[in-house]
Design a protein around this motif. Structure first.
Motif, short mmCIF file in Angstrom:
data_model
loop_
_atom_site.label_atom_id
_atom_site.label_comp_id
_atom_site.label_asym_id
_atom_site.label_seq_id
_atom_site.Cartn_x
_atom_site.Cartn_y
_atom_site.Cartn_z
N ARG A 130 33.01 26.45 33.80
CA ARG A 130 33.11 27.90 33.99
C ARG A 130 33.35 28.22 35.46
O ARG A 130 32.64 27.71 36.33
N VAL A 131 34.36 29.05 35.71
CA VAL A 131 34.63 29.47 37.08
C VAL A 131 33.55 30.48 37.49
O VAL A 131 33.28 31.43 36.76
N THR A 132 32.96 30.27 38.68
CA THR A 132 31.93 31.22 39.12
C THR A 132 32.42 32.11 40.26
O THR A 132 31.81 33.13 40.54
N GLY A 133 33.49 31.74 40.94
CA GLY A 133 34.03 32.61 41.99
C GLY A 133 34.73 31.82 43.07
O GLY A 133 35.24 30.72 42.83
N ILE A 134 34.74 32.41 44.27
CA ILE A 134 35.37 31.76 45.43
C ILE A 134 34.34 31.78 46.55
O ILE A 134 33.68 32.81 46.77
N ASP A 135 34.20 30.66 47.26
CA ASP A 135 33.19 30.64 48.32
C ASP A 135 33.77 31.14 49.65
O ASP A 135 34.95 31.54 49.71
N GLY A 136 32.95 31.12 50.71
CA GLY A 136 33.36 31.65 52.01
C GLY A 136 34.57 30.94 52.60
O GLY A 136 35.27 31.48 53.45
N GLU A 137 34.81 29.71 52.15
CA GLU A 137 35.98 28.97 52.66
C GLU A 137 37.15 29.04 51.69
O GLU A 137 38.04 28.19 51.72
N GLU A 138 37.11 30.07 50.84
CA GLU A 138 38.22 30.31 49.90
C GLU A 138 38.43 29.17 48.91
O GLU A 138 39.54 28.91 48.45
N ARG A 139 37.35 28.43 48.64
CA ARG A 139 37.44 27.37 47.63
C ARG A 139 36.93 27.92 46.30
O ARG A 139 36.00 28.74 46.26
N LEU A 140 37.55 27.42 45.23
CA LEU A 140 37.15 27.83 43.89
C LEU A 140 35.80 27.20 43.57
O LEU A 140 35.60 26.00 43.84
N THR A 141 34.88 27.98 43.02
CA THR A 141 33.59 27.40 42.64
C THR A 141 33.50 27.36 41.12
O THR A 141 33.84 28.33 40.43
N VAL A 142 33.04 26.20 40.62
CA VAL A 142 33.05 25.96 39.17
C VAL A 142 31.71 25.37 38.75
O VAL A 142 31.17 24.51 39.44
N ARG A 143 31.20 25.84 37.62
CA ARG A 143 30.00 25.24 37.04
C ARG A 143 30.48 24.28 35.96
O ARG A 143 31.15 24.69 35.01
N THR A 144 30.20 22.98 36.12
CA THR A 144 30.77 21.98 35.20
C THR A 144 29.96 21.88 33.91
O THR A 144 28.88 22.47 33.79
N ALA A 145 30.48 21.06 32.98
CA ALA A 145 29.80 20.84 31.70
C ALA A 145 28.40 20.29 31.91
O ALA A 145 27.49 20.54 31.12
N LYS A 146 28.23 19.51 32.99
CA LYS A 146 26.90 18.92 33.27
C LYS A 146 26.04 19.86 34.09
O LYS A 146 25.04 19.46 34.69
N ASP A 147 26.46 21.12 34.20
CA ASP A 147 25.74 22.16 34.93
C ASP A 147 25.66 21.86 36.42
O ASP A 147 24.69 22.21 37.09
N GLU A 148 26.69 21.17 36.91
CA GLU A 148 26.76 20.94 38.35
C GLU A 148 27.71 21.95 38.97
O GLU A 148 28.66 22.40 38.33
N GLN A 149 27.45 22.29 40.23
CA GLN A 149 28.33 23.22 40.95
C GLN A 149 29.40 22.40 41.67
O GLN A 149 29.09 21.41 42.33
N LEU A 150 30.66 22.84 41.50
CA LEU A 150 31.79 22.07 42.06
C LEU A 150 32.62 23.02 42.92
O LEU A 150 32.77 24.18 42.57
N THR A 151 33.19 22.53 44.03
CA THR A 151 34.14 23.38 44.76
C THR A 151 35.51 22.69 44.74
O THR A 151 35.61 21.47 44.85
N ILE A 152 36.54 23.50 44.55
CA ILE A 152 37.90 22.96 44.48
C ILE A 152 38.74 23.67 45.54
O ILE A 152 38.89 24.90 45.51
N ALA A 153 39.27 22.89 46.48
CA ALA A 153 40.08 23.48 47.56
C ALA A 153 41.53 23.53 47.12
O ALA A 153 42.30 22.60 47.36
N ALA A 154 41.91 24.60 46.47
CA ALA A 154 43.30 24.74 46.00
C ALA A 154 43.99 25.78 46.86
O ALA A 154 43.37 26.76 47.29
N ASP A 155 45.30 25.59 47.10
CA ASP A 155 45.96 26.65 47.88
C ASP A 155 46.51 27.78 47.01
O ASP A 155 46.81 28.86 47.52
N LYS A 156 46.61 27.58 45.71
CA LYS A 156 46.87 28.69 44.77
C LYS A 156 45.96 28.50 43.55
O LYS A 156 45.74 27.37 43.10
N ILE A 157 45.47 29.63 43.03
CA ILE A 157 44.63 29.59 41.83
C ILE A 157 45.32 30.44 40.77
O ILE A 157 45.42 31.67 40.91
#
Ligand code: FAD
Length: 463
Positions: A236-263
């Motif tokens: 589940r996407v939770t938002g964008i952090d201060g460094e403009e990275r995508l924040t995601v809550r994974t299936a294992k309930d871990e928080q993940l950040t993805i540094a993408a230049d387009k979303i």
């Protein structure tokens, strides 16, 4: 002063639903006015089906040029001038847009350019370049279409884009994150991967293309894995952090950040029901959609609704078929809408086509079925197209008692062009012997359809 005009048929929206309705109405001799606020052709021609398929074709050409070694084709790595690719795509869109304008003019449809606002079920005012125009009509056909759904945690803007911006992108993203593994997200994600972008897909469901059965989606999943597309399923996407990275809550309930230049957000589409006076028309709704019967009649006499505005499947050919049908009913023909032959295609790698019921859907509907599945690994034509080793097949589903075909599906390179045969079989109420007895041309992928029918009849020849 407001210009006022009365017409027999007023069509709201010049997408594939609305413009076909207007064309057919005018062909049948009905005085017809079409209102369009954007460009004729609507979502499909301007920012949907056609531009996406153009980009997918360009990506295929690019990937094929890079991967010819097995066939003895060399010549070095291809280069990409994305501005030129987009300009080529725009040329196709412009050609179709002016083609629609020409067809409407020839049929003597009056096109009013501007955004319409209804004050009651049969009256709207259009804000045109020359001032407001009020239109009244005996019959109103609503074809306002749909729009991309934004995610609350990820509103559109900046690096967060919809399919419309993705199809007009000026430079190739180094890393593209795609939110949603439905057909639009996967079609575009795969195209960008083929063009060389790193691609990450985030999907809330536990698998890709959740509307299709696993047998059909497995070859696409295999392609994604082989081509190093990162998949986060049940995430589940939770938002964008201060460094403009995508924040995601994974299936294992871990928080993940993805540094993408387009979303790219392709989390669904919703009917366009706001901003044009729908509430003033007194229609019934079916959830978010305008409620219709099997003739596309709304709750208000002589107000009709078609296309994406009225529900799933949100597909171009359904919208057009409903549009033509409504025009014919207004002209006095006896028609009703039968969705049985509305096939759906995913222009993924490989492609998926689904028409009618899958084996599970047929069983759930209480049918006792027989199925036949012919693999492309046994098709000479598939071998010559390098389409034999991706796990593709044609599958046919028929009622056991009378062998009536209930569904036909396929996955494989180039199977999109088989959709017509599948839809035809369902529209004609074919039985297995109709398909098995049709002499399919050799060597074509279509032979697999005849072979699948033979297998369902227990008379398979080539496996
Ligand atoms: P639309 O095409 O959305 O047209 C509605 C029109 O109404 C618009 O032009 C809009 O400007 C106009 N309008 C709305 N409100 C007003 C107003 N108040 N005043 C004046 N004008 C108004 N479908 C397929 O079958 N195959 C595909 O391969 C496929 N690929 C797609 C790829 C993408 C990226 C997207 C986004 C969609 C795709 N679709 C595809 C879906 C397809 O585009 C839609 O199902 C189809 O366009 C619906 O047609 P419509 O006429 O109902 O609505």
């Amino acid at each position: 002063m407001t210009d006022t005009r009365h017409t027999k048929v007023l069509v709201l929206g010049g997408g594939v639903g609305g413009y076909v309705a207007a064309l057919r109405a005018a062909q049948l001799g009905l005085d017809t006015v079409l209102v369009e606020g954007g460009r004729l052709g609507g979502t499909c021609l301007i920012r949907g089906c056609i531009p996406s398929k153009a980009l997918i074709h360009a990506a295929d050409r690019f990937a094929d040029a890079a991967n010819g070694a097995g066939l003895g084709i060399g010549g070095g790595a291809p280069t990409l001038d994305l501005a030129k690719t987009i300009a080529w795509k725009d040329g196709i869109v412009d050609q179709l847009n002016s083609g629609v304008a020409g067809l409407l003019a020839r049929a003597k449809v009056t096109v009013v350019a501007g955004w319409a606002n209804f004050s009651d079920a049969k009256t709207c005012t259009v804000d045109t370049a020359g001032g407001p125009v009020t239109l009244t009509a005996d019959h109103v056909i609503l074809a306002a279409g749909s729009e991309a759904v934004p995610l609350p945690a990820l509103p559109f803007g900046g690096k967060v884009i919809s399919s419309t911006e993705a199809l007009n992108i000026s430079s190739l993203p180094r890393h593209l994150a795609v939110i949603g593994a439905g057909y639009i997200g996967l079609e575009l994600g795969i195209a960008f991967r083929k063009l060389g972008a790193e691609v990450t897909i985030v999907e809330t469901a536990e698998r890709i293309l959740p509307r299709y059965d696993m047998q059909l989606t497995r070859p696409v999943r295999r392609w994604l894995d082989r081509h190093k597309v990162t998949l986060h399923l049940a995430a589940r996407v939770t938002g964008i952090d201060g460094e403009e990275r995508l924040t995601v809550r994974t299936a294992k309930d871990e928080q993940l950040t993805i540094a993408a230049d387009k979303i790219l957000v392709t989390a669904g589409r919703r009917p366009r029901t706001d901003g044009w006076g729908l509430a003033a028309m007194g229609l019934d709704m079916a959830g978010p959609f305008v409620k219709i019967d099997d003739q596309c009649r709304t709750a208000m006499k002589n107000v009709w609704a078609i296309g994406d505005l009225v529900g799933e499947p949100m597909l171009a050919h359904k919208a057009s078929a409903q549009g033509a049908m409504v025009a014919e009913i207004i002209a006095g023909h006896r028609r009703h809408f039968d969705p049985a032959s509305v096939a759906a295609i995913c222009f993924t790698e490989p492609e998926i086509v689904s028409a009618g019921l899958s084996p599970d859907e047929a069983t759930a509907a209480g049918e006792e079925v027989v199925t036949g599945m012919f693999p492309f690994s046994a098709s000479g034509r598939a071998l010559t197209l390098e389409a034999a080793d991706d796990g593709g097949f044609v599958r046919i589903v028929a009622r056991k008692s009378d062998q009536r075909v209930l569904g036909v599906q396929a996955v494989g390179r180039g199977v999109a062009e088989l959709a017509g045969e599948f839809a035809h079989a369902l529209a004609m109420g074919a039985v297995l012997d109709d398909i098995a007895g049709t002499i399919h041309v050799h060597p074509t992928l279509g032979e697999a359809v005849g072979e699948a029918a033979l297998l369902a009849l227990g008379r398979g020849l080539h496996v």
